[in-house]
Design an enzyme around this catalytic site. Structure first.
Site, PDB file in Angstrom:
ATOM      1  N   GLU A  15      45.880  36.802  52.138  1.00 38.24           N
ATOM      2  CA  GLU A  15      44.604  36.126  51.861  1.00 38.24           C
ATOM      3  C   GLU A  15      44.212  34.599  52.763  1.00 38.24           C
ATOM      4  O   GLU A  15      45.470  33.922  53.134  1.00 38.24           O
ATOM      5  CB  GLU A  15      44.466  35.565  50.327  1.00 38.24           C
ATOM      6  CG  GLU A  15      43.224  34.799  49.797  1.00 38.24           C
ATOM      7  CD  GLU A  15      43.397  34.458  48.407  1.00 38.24           C
ATOM      8  OE1 GLU A  15      42.060  34.174  47.766  1.00 38.24           O
ATOM      9  OE2 GLU A  15      44.428  34.431  48.108  1.00 38.24           O
ATOM     10  N   LYS A  57      35.371  38.285  47.252  1.00 37.78           N
ATOM     11  CA  LYS A  57      36.493  38.180  46.062  1.00 37.78           C
ATOM     12  C   LYS A  57      35.247  37.878  44.871  1.00 37.78           C
ATOM     13  O   LYS A  57      34.270  37.041  45.210  1.00 37.78           O
ATOM     14  CB  LYS A  57      37.316  36.962  46.199  1.00 37.78           C
ATOM     15  CG  LYS A  57      38.265  36.828  45.185  1.00 37.78           C
ATOM     16  CD  LYS A  57      39.136  35.377  45.497  1.00 37.78           C
ATOM     17  CE  LYS A  57      40.253  35.391  44.676  1.00 37.78           C
ATOM     18  NZ  LYS A  57      41.191  34.201  45.039  1.00 37.78           N
ATOM     19  N   CYS A  84      43.155  38.963  45.747  1.00 37.98           N
ATOM     20  CA  CYS A  84      44.105  37.945  44.843  1.00 37.98           C
ATOM     21  C   CYS A  84      43.714  38.097  43.443  1.00 37.98           C
ATOM     22  O   CYS A  84      44.194  38.985  42.796  1.00 37.98           O
ATOM     23  CB  CYS A  84      43.919  36.512  45.486  1.00 37.98           C
ATOM     24  SG  CYS A  84      45.430  35.484  44.695  1.00 37.98           S
TER      25      CYS A  84
END
Length: 326
Positions: free
Chosen positions: A63, A146, A188
């Site tokens: 990330e 995300k 994540c």
């Protein structure tokens, strides 16, 4: 740089038929952030080159690949000052160059500057946390924002990133260059949510890739979350018949020490390859993608669902009851 390989897929324990599908060889690079940008790029490029030399057809990176992790402190008045343009910024440029030089697809992650889109003007000063997949030709093959944004001490990401839009939130990308493999590219914090893995699995994803930046908890320095982090991702893979590819960073960046431990797991929950906690590493593994169908035929989680009972999952978040109803 340490290299760890798993070039023979373990047996598919519930296989009843052969499809003749060739295993897909993938690579992953675990790195640490360097203050010197040239050193950072050199380490990543070394890892991509090593994976490509071993025959990987795609290489996955952590990330915010080229960035120091920004969210250990709140974003302040101008959080988007370090964001970059998607197609002209340094991350896409680096990924495209590496993909061309090494003849592989390269997956990377960036803090994407985006002030308006589809007629919507954003006034929050934030950007998106975006995963991309780039071909050797320089073509952008996939982009995924995300969705879930952490808000805890040391991970003040809500002061930097807005969550990805609800329009097409779980895109599954069919990569023809990878033999038609079907990829999901969440990021994540998304890895903790079973709904994410389930939505991607229902969309046909065979591989979920979670570029990650996770480590110590500043308010709880004695609490090592690494085992829990790994267990929940592997468990979500079992429940949804997906391979999980999880590149994390390592090393200290001020308040947070990232714990590496990048890994690749299969639908049976087996760890095919895993990096150490505190060393840069390249993982290369062969994925027998037919294992998804083998496992879900024996344990048909998707076919025996009861969506008529899941309405509570789509109710708005009740911030007055953060732990559920009393």
């Amino acid at each position: 740089m340490l290299t760890i390989t798993a070039l023979t897929p373990p047996e598919s324990l519930s296989r009843t038929r052969e499809t003749g599908r060739t295993p897909l060889r993938v690579g992953l690079v675990q790195h640490r952030w360097h203050e010197n940008d040239q050193d950072l790029r050199a380490e990543l490029d070394e890892g991509i080159a090593a994976a490509a030399k071993l025959g990987a057809r795609v290489v996955f990176l952590p990330e915010l690949t080229l960035s120091r992790y920004p969210a250990s402190t709140p974003g302040g008045d101008n959080p988007g000052r370090t964001a970059e343009d998607l197609l002209t910024g340094p991350t896409f440029t680096f990924a495209a160059k590496a993909a061309a030089e090494h003849g592989v697809l390269v997956h990377s992650s960036l803090y994407e500057r985006n002030d308006s889109e589809d007629g919507v003007q954003y006034e929050d000063g934030l950007g998106f946390n975006t995963a991309i997949l780039v071909a050797p030709s320089g073509e952008l093959l996939a982009r995924t924002r995300k969705l879930h944004i952490p808000v805890t001490a040391g991970y003040y990401e809500d002061t930097y990133f807005r969550g990805g839009p609800a329009t097409d939130p779980y895109p599954v990308h069919t990569a023809e260059a990878l033999g038609g493999a079907k990829l999901g590219l969440p990021t994540c914090w998304d890895e903790w949510f079973p709904e994410v893995a389930r939505a991607y699995s229902l969309g046909g994803a065979e591989i979920l890739v979670y570029p990650t930046a996770i480590g110590s908890e500043p308010d709880h320095p004695q609490f090592d979350t690494q085992p829990l982090w790994q267990q929940v991702i592997v468990g979500n893979g079992i429940a949804n018949g997906t391979f999980m590819v999880v590149p994390n960073r390592h090393g200290s960046e001020g308040l947070i020490t990232f714990y590496g431990s990048s890994f690749i797991s299969d639908p049976y929950g087996r760890i095919l390859a895993q990096a150490p906690r505190d060393e840069s590493a390249v993982l290369v593994a062969d994925l027998d993608l037919q294992q998804r169908e083998d496992w879900l035929a024996l344990f048909p989680f998707l076919a025996t669902r009861r969506p008529d009972t899941y309405g509570v999952l789509t109710e708005p978040v009740d911030h007055a009851s953060p732990f559920g109803r009393a």
